[in-house]
Design an enzyme around this catalytic site. Structure first.
Site, PDB file in Angstrom:
ATOM      1  N   LYS A   1       0.837  -1.215   0.000  1.00 54.35           N
ATOM      2  CA  LYS A   1       0.000   0.000   0.000  1.00 54.35           C
ATOM      3  C   LYS A   1       0.871   1.264   0.000  1.00 54.35           C
ATOM      4  O   LYS A   1       0.679   2.160  -0.807  1.00 54.35           O
ATOM      5  CB  LYS A   1      -0.917   0.028   1.250  1.00 54.35           C
TER       6      LYS A   1
ATOM      7  N   ARG B   1      -0.151  -8.912  13.534  1.00 53.83           N
ATOM      8  CA  ARG B   1      -0.784  -7.928  12.636  1.00 53.83           C
ATOM      9  C   ARG B   1      -1.692  -8.624  11.616  1.00 53.83           C
ATOM     10  O   ARG B   1      -2.767  -8.123  11.279  1.00 53.83           O
ATOM     11  CB  ARG B   1       0.289  -7.094  11.925  1.00 53.83           C
TER      12      ARG B   1
ATOM     13  N   ARG C   1      11.367  -0.805  10.923  1.00 53.67           N
ATOM     14  CA  ARG C   1      10.260  -0.592  11.856  1.00 53.67           C
ATOM     15  C   ARG C   1      10.277  -1.642  12.958  1.00 53.67           C
ATOM     16  O   ARG C   1      10.541  -2.809  12.702  1.00 53.67           O
ATOM     17  CB  ARG C   1       8.931  -0.667  11.089  1.00 53.67           C
TER      18      ARG C   1
ATOM     19  N   ARG D   1      11.910  -5.186   4.997  1.00 53.08           N
ATOM     20  CA  ARG D   1      11.631  -3.786   4.669  1.00 53.08           C
ATOM     21  C   ARG D   1      12.587  -2.868   5.448  1.00 53.08           C
ATOM     22  O   ARG D   1      12.886  -3.078   6.601  1.00 53.08           O
ATOM     23  CB  ARG D   1      10.194  -3.405   5.047  1.00 53.08           C
TER      24      ARG D   1
ATOM     25  N   ARG E   1      -9.679   0.901   8.945  1.00 53.70           N
ATOM     26  CA  ARG E   1      -9.140  -0.430   9.145  1.00 53.70           C
ATOM     27  C   ARG E   1     -10.135  -1.323   9.879  1.00 53.70           C
ATOM     28  O   ARG E   1      -9.773  -2.393  10.380  1.00 53.70           O
ATOM     29  CB  ARG E   1      -7.886  -0.298   9.998  1.00 53.70           C
TER      30      ARG E   1
HETATM   31  P1  AP5 Z   1       4.808  -1.483   1.856  1.00 49.82           P
HETATM   32  O1  AP5 Z   1       4.445  -0.707   0.639  1.00 49.82           O
HETATM   33  O2  AP5 Z   1       5.565  -0.783   2.932  1.00 49.82           O
HETATM   34  O3  AP5 Z   1       3.510  -2.251   2.421  1.00 49.82           O
HETATM   35  P2  AP5 Z   1       2.257  -1.726   3.238  1.00 49.82           P
HETATM   36  O4  AP5 Z   1       1.048  -2.368   2.649  1.00 49.82           O
HETATM   37  O5  AP5 Z   1       2.259  -0.237   3.350  1.00 49.82           O
HETATM   38  O6  AP5 Z   1       2.543  -2.420   4.633  1.00 49.82           O
HETATM   39  P3  AP5 Z   1       2.505  -1.860   6.108  1.00 49.82           P
HETATM   40  O7  AP5 Z   1       3.295  -2.806   6.942  1.00 49.82           O
HETATM   41  O8  AP5 Z   1       2.883  -0.410   6.164  1.00 49.82           O
HETATM   42  O9  AP5 Z   1       1.010  -2.001   6.454  1.00 49.82           O
HETATM   43  P4  AP5 Z   1       0.422  -2.080   7.846  1.00 49.82           P
HETATM   44  O10 AP5 Z   1      -0.980  -1.874   7.543  1.00 49.82           O
HETATM   45  O11 AP5 Z   1       0.726  -3.279   8.622  1.00 49.82           O
HETATM   46  O12 AP5 Z   1       1.234  -0.929   8.677  1.00 49.82           O
HETATM   47  P5  AP5 Z   1       0.858   0.560   9.063  1.00 49.82           P
HETATM   48  O13 AP5 Z   1       2.082   1.356   9.127  1.00 49.82           O
HETATM   49  O14 AP5 Z   1      -0.241   1.043   8.221  1.00 49.82           O
HETATM   50  O15 AP5 Z   1       5.656  -2.767   1.357  1.00 49.82           O
HETATM   51  C1  AP5 Z   1       6.161  -3.702   2.292  1.00 49.82           C
HETATM   52  C2  AP5 Z   1       7.532  -4.214   1.815  1.00 49.82           C
HETATM   53  O16 AP5 Z   1       7.359  -4.949   0.604  1.00 49.82           O
HETATM   54  C3  AP5 Z   1       8.554  -3.096   1.486  1.00 49.82           C
HETATM   55  O17 AP5 Z   1       9.827  -3.548   1.842  1.00 49.82           O
HETATM   56  C4  AP5 Z   1       8.435  -2.920  -0.043  1.00 49.82           C
HETATM   57  O18 AP5 Z   1       9.643  -2.462  -0.621  1.00 49.82           O
HETATM   58  C5  AP5 Z   1       8.100  -4.347  -0.478  1.00 49.82           C
HETATM   59  N1  AP5 Z   1       7.220  -4.400  -1.633  1.00 49.82           N
HETATM   60  C6  AP5 Z   1       6.170  -3.571  -1.929  1.00 49.82           C
HETATM   61  N2  AP5 Z   1       5.576  -3.952  -3.064  1.00 49.82           N
HETATM   62  C7  AP5 Z   1       6.240  -5.071  -3.480  1.00 49.82           C
HETATM   63  C8  AP5 Z   1       6.069  -5.952  -4.603  1.00 49.82           C
HETATM   64  N3  AP5 Z   1       5.103  -5.742  -5.509  1.00 49.82           N
HETATM   65  N4  AP5 Z   1       6.904  -6.990  -4.727  1.00 49.82           N
HETATM   66  C9  AP5 Z   1       7.915  -7.223  -3.810  1.00 49.82           C
HETATM   67  N5  AP5 Z   1       8.126  -6.413  -2.749  1.00 49.82           N
HETATM   68  C10 AP5 Z   1       7.295  -5.358  -2.582  1.00 49.82           C
HETATM   69  O19 AP5 Z   1       0.296   0.346  10.550  1.00 49.82           O
HETATM   70  C11 AP5 Z   1       1.151  -0.051  11.599  1.00 49.82           C
HETATM   71  C12 AP5 Z   1       0.377  -0.152  12.890  1.00 49.82           C
HETATM   72  O20 AP5 Z   1      -0.178   1.133  13.232  1.00 49.82           O
HETATM   73  C13 AP5 Z   1      -0.834  -1.104  12.878  1.00 49.82           C
HETATM   74  O21 AP5 Z   1      -0.443  -2.435  13.149  1.00 49.82           O
HETATM   75  C14 AP5 Z   1      -1.702  -0.497  13.986  1.00 49.82           C
HETATM   76  O22 AP5 Z   1      -1.240  -0.876  15.263  1.00 49.82           O
HETATM   77  C15 AP5 Z   1      -1.469   0.997  13.826  1.00 49.82           C
HETATM   78  N6  AP5 Z   1      -2.460   1.614  12.927  1.00 49.82           N
HETATM   79  C16 AP5 Z   1      -2.234   2.125  11.681  1.00 49.82           C
HETATM   80  N7  AP5 Z   1      -3.363   2.575  11.143  1.00 49.82           N
HETATM   81  C17 AP5 Z   1      -4.333   2.345  12.059  1.00 49.82           C
HETATM   82  C18 AP5 Z   1      -5.738   2.549  12.064  1.00 49.82           C
HETATM   83  N8  AP5 Z   1      -6.384   3.072  11.027  1.00 49.82           N
HETATM   84  N9  AP5 Z   1      -6.419   2.173  13.165  1.00 49.82           N
HETATM   85  C19 AP5 Z   1      -5.814   1.634  14.225  1.00 49.82           C
HETATM   86  N10 AP5 Z   1      -4.503   1.375  14.280  1.00 49.82           N
HETATM   87  C20 AP5 Z   1      -3.765   1.738  13.198  1.00 49.82           C
HETATM   88 MG    MG Z   2       2.510   1.146   4.943  1.00 49.25          MG
END
Ligand code: AP5
Ligand code: MG
Length: 222
Positions: A15, A177, A166, A133, A90
């Protein structure tokens, strides 16, 4: 073309990687609740202290905290032409809260101006993506030691800053997660589908193939 985009998908589905590209292309802000919460943790705010206790366990941060963060962000002038929500809503509860916030702001409507894009990918490939990552603490660029490495190991290609990992990108927290995603976030697929605003994207392809498909979805959408 729609003005508001919601990127929905499991941890590591890409994403953030695709949102940054789209935000650049459309010149609209990339609003990533995970990064906004991590910034609060880094700055040691009261909100950050609460958020940390949930993020470390792979759980969702409570609705009131996340709603305040999102509302503050959507009030900024740069959202007047549209925005991309990455990682929010979410849960169905958060989607209902978003609807209320959007109605209050009265700029765009969830039903008429929004496209939700579902990143479809089997979760078994995702743990490897997460543990490999690395990201730039200064400009936010995302790398992967295997699929998308920086040119110089551990340093950002764009601004030469030392990359960081991270804290929640370890195997144990990643599994928690995924559990939270299945229980709380996956039901949004049906929720947005019933609302008629959902499009699906095959996220098990290369970064550039996904980007081409994403553009097709977004620019074909009337
Ligand atoms: P990346 O693009 O970073 O993936 P992503 O989908 O953004 O993954 P996240 O881990 O950021 O999602 P998340 O939802 O768990 O975390 P968030 O920060 O939102 O890609 C991942 C890796 O793969 C990278 O190394 C990239 O280079 C590689 N990659 C990408 N595309 C690729 C491809 N096509 N092929 C190969 N490799 C590829 O949330 C973290 C925490 O915050 C949550 O657990 C929660 O506790 C809290 N939080 C966040 N939002 C909320 C909310 N709305 N409500 C409550 N708690 C929340
Ligand atoms: Mg992300």
């Amino acid at each position: 073309m729609k003005k508001v985009f919601i990127f929905l998908g499991p941890p590591g589905s890409g994403k953030g990687t695709q949102t940054s590209r789209l935000a650049d292309k459309l010149s609209i802000p990339h609003i990533d609740t995970g990064s906004l919460l991590r910034k609060n943790i880094q700055d040691g705010t009261e909100l950050g202290v609460i958020a940390k206790s949930f993020i470390d366990k792979g759980q969702l941060v409570p609705l009131n905290v996340v709603s305040d963060v999102i509302k503050d962000r959507l009030l900024k002038d740069d959202c007047l032409n549209g925005y991309i929500l990455d990682g929010f809503p979410r849960s169905v509860e958060q989607a209902e809260a978003l609807k209320v916030i959007m109605d209050e702001l009265n700029t765009f409507s969830l039903k008429d101006d929004t496209l939700a894009i579902y990143f479809d990918i089997p979760t078994d490939v995702l743990v490897q993506r997460l543990v490999n990552r690395r990201s730039c603490p200064k400009c936010g660029t995302i790398y992967n030691l295997i699929s998308n490495p920086p040119k110089i190991m551990d340093y950002c290609d764009i601004c030469d800053t030392k990359l960081t990992q991270r804290k929640d990108d370890n195997e144990e927290t990643a599994r928690l997660r995924f559990e939270t995603y299945e229980k709380e976030t996956a039901p949004l697929y049906d929720y947005f589908k019933q609302m008629g605003i959902l499009k699906e994207l095959d996220a098990n392809k290369s970064i550039s193939e996904i980007w081409e498909n994403l553009k097709n979805i977004i620019f074909d959408e009337k």
